[in-house]
Design an enzyme around this catalytic site. Structure first.
Site, mmCIF file in Angstrom:
data_model
loop_
_atom_site.group_PDB
_atom_site.id
_atom_site.type_symbol
_atom_site.label_atom_id
_atom_site.label_comp_id
_atom_site.label_asym_id
_atom_site.label_seq_id
_atom_site.Cartn_x
_atom_site.Cartn_y
_atom_site.Cartn_z
ATOM 1 N N MET B 124 7.151 3.724 -2.647
ATOM 2 C CA MET B 124 8.325 4.355 -2.049
ATOM 3 C C MET B 124 7.977 5.676 -1.359
ATOM 4 O O MET B 124 8.833 6.289 -0.722
ATOM 5 C CB MET B 124 9.387 4.617 -3.108
ATOM 6 C CG MET B 124 9.968 3.333 -3.695
ATOM 7 S SD MET B 124 11.433 3.683 -4.685
ATOM 8 C CE MET B 124 12.599 4.196 -3.414
ATOM 9 N N GLU B 125 6.755 6.142 -1.529
ATOM 10 C CA GLU B 125 6.393 7.426 -0.932
ATOM 11 C C GLU B 125 5.336 7.209 0.158
ATOM 12 O O GLU B 125 5.660 6.796 1.264
ATOM 13 C CB GLU B 125 5.950 8.401 -2.041
ATOM 14 C CG GLU B 125 7.085 8.618 -3.060
ATOM 15 C CD GLU B 125 6.773 9.655 -4.120
ATOM 16 O OE1 GLU B 125 6.118 10.663 -3.835
ATOM 17 O OE2 GLU B 125 7.218 9.452 -5.277
ATOM 18 N N MET B 126 4.057 7.419 -0.156
ATOM 19 C CA MET B 126 3.045 7.255 0.882
ATOM 20 C C MET B 126 2.586 5.800 0.993
ATOM 21 O O MET B 126 1.975 5.417 1.987
ATOM 22 C CB MET B 126 1.893 8.218 0.621
ATOM 23 C CG MET B 126 2.364 9.678 0.704
ATOM 24 S SD MET B 126 1.229 10.879 -0.032
ATOM 25 C CE MET B 126 0.163 11.225 1.376
#
Lengths: 331, 331
Positions: B124-126
């Site tokens: 969900m981030e990088m």
């Protein structure tokens, strides 16, 4: 005494004349550092360039797609905009962009100030409105003070915003590339391979379009002049501005300054390797199939065009206040 | 001579004892500048912190959500991740994060190095993998040389990557806040309003959790101790780490350093105004309804906790090569 002077002059002559020769006879000219007469405006523009509050999401700044840590580009085929929308075209480097005859691939903006207004309100990019962007800035006392000091009014306008951003961008030139040192007479600045590459670059005809201080940026040219360029990208180039059918697939010739840093290449960002870009250009624009060694040499020359990158302290942005409109990252 | 010395000592005494008093008796201690013994590692970590090639898209860097131009935070309720995914929780500031007892709101990472590994591989981030991130770095000769110089090996590992990022993050302390100058004896550093706010901050009981050098970060506490906290955010806090039901809704007490810059507030980022956050905290955690003037005074005090922001030259990232894996911005 006379003799000494004479010998000194003789010793200097070959160097001086070589310098004069290159500076006047080569089709490429060196970049000089930009010294702004308006340092406060530049500082303000720098903050704005890095301020994601000029976008609807509060997440995207000018620097997101013109990243000054990576050659003033995002190193993506096409950019990521608001809501992760896929941009239509490769994001050109902001470095040395003041040296272009116009802005955007199709030249639809006359200058940097006009360009800066585009992405802020483009629904596929920063997806904001000029009015909302100005509202944000007006709610932040430090910005109000900055604008007042420079523009003499408490009424921040979008023209002031883009004027300040453009003033910062004007400073983003990259002097002292090794090739420039050679142009200025330093014979040791280039290797033999690089010089051979430069000779081939000229002989092949690349300089017809890639010349001047920015080694490009001085004209619009048809992409795929001799042989059609194969791409899935629907951009049609300059025709969008002129309406002239002859301008279909005509794009601004990009600068080759810092080209080692500004991959992937072409308006569709389809080519990641500089060697491949050289090969394609020679074939499609000049009808020439370059030998592998020539491609290597030209690539080596192109890498000598990397100049001093912008060097400045990361700006600190003044905080929002309770009056600042809240960003809308998720609709 | 003796008399002069005596008078000099008398003149100094009130000041010195005030200093000693505050430093030993106040529940908050000043931050000292961080001097790294490993400047090369810090420089490498700084580059990595700014390098979007540690993400799948090539667009998101550590600095995207811990923006060092804006208090080490993204000033959004919850962060924007790969493919514009909405993050589950407010992105805490990286400033002074080395002073916390653990990392993340639920303390699931023991230290900065362990934290740094999280977002890189969080889908969900990088949205990258550690293995691919390392592949990218290994393909870039300048990075290989940097790592080799520091870690003595050509085999870059993810532990080295996170170790270098953590070394950079350790430098991100913010000394010289006006409150710290007051702690060190400068009576003029605070206004009467700010001092009154500090007194009220202590009397109300805020210091029970917000104390120490970071004015927070030393314990986990239940959010909504006296009165339940109303939120749509499903995060349950520390229970996710301990499995202990008593830890439900228990979160790390955030630092109040630079709190003026790190809006919006709380783990769900639901409150944009510092005044509102003060009001909510006093009611929910301490069962006290503060008078409007007290809220204003405490807010004024909190704004004296803004220290020197990180000051460094924007790092320049070494370019990718033809061996560098190509980013995948659009799946």
């Amino acid at each position: 005494m006379r003799k000494t002077l004479f010998l000194t002059m003789m010793a200097l002559l070959p160097f001086s004349s070589a310098v004069a020769d290159r500076l006047s006879s080569e089709p490429i000219q060196p970049i000089e550092p930009f010294v702004s007469t308006e340092p406060e405006k530049v500082e303000l523009g720098k903050k704005l360039f890095f301020d994601p509050r000029l976008s609807r999401s509060g997440f995207i700044s000018c620097n997101s797609c013109h990243n000054l840590s990576s050659g003033g580009s995002d190193n993506l085929p096409t950019s990521i905009g608001h809501n992760w929308q896929q941009g239509p075209i490769n994001s050109p480097t902001v470095l040395n962009s003041s040296l272009s005859l116009a802005q955007f691939w199709d030249g639809r903006a006359a200058d940097l100030q006009e360009q800066a207004a585009g992405p802020i309100s483009n629904p596929m990019e920063m997806a904001f409105t000029h009015s909302l962007a100005v509202d944000v800035l007006r709610s932040i006392p430090q910005y109000v003070a900055d604008f007042n000091k420079i523009y003499g009014s408490n009424e921040i306008t979008i023209d002031q915003v883009t004027n300040a951003i453009a003033a910062f961008e004007e400073t983003l030139v990259t002097p002292n590339a090794r090739f420039d040192l050679w142009l200025k007479g330093n014979d040791n600045a280039l290797t033999e391979t690089e010089l051979a590459g430069y000779q081939k670059f000229k002989e092949t005809g690349c300089v017809a379009c890639h010349h001047g201080v920015a080694i490009g940026g001085t004209s619009f040219q048809r992409m795929g002049l001799i042989e059609a360029y194969q791409t899935d990208n629907p951009a049609e180039g300059r025709i969008a501005v002129t309406g002239n059918d002859a301008d279909r697939f005509s794009f601004k010739v990009p600068t080759l300054r810092n080209v080692e840093l500004t991959y992937p290449y072409f308006h569709d960002g389809a080519y990641w390797k500089l060697e491949d870009a050289v090969d394609v250009m020679a074939r499609l624009q000049l009808g020439q199939q370059l030998a592998e060694q020539d491609i290597k040499n030209i690539t080596a020359f192109l890498k000598t065009l990397t100049g001093d990158q912008p060097q400045f302290v990361l700006p600190q942005l003044p905080p929002s206040t309770s009056n600042t409109p809240i960003p809308v990252p998720f609709d």
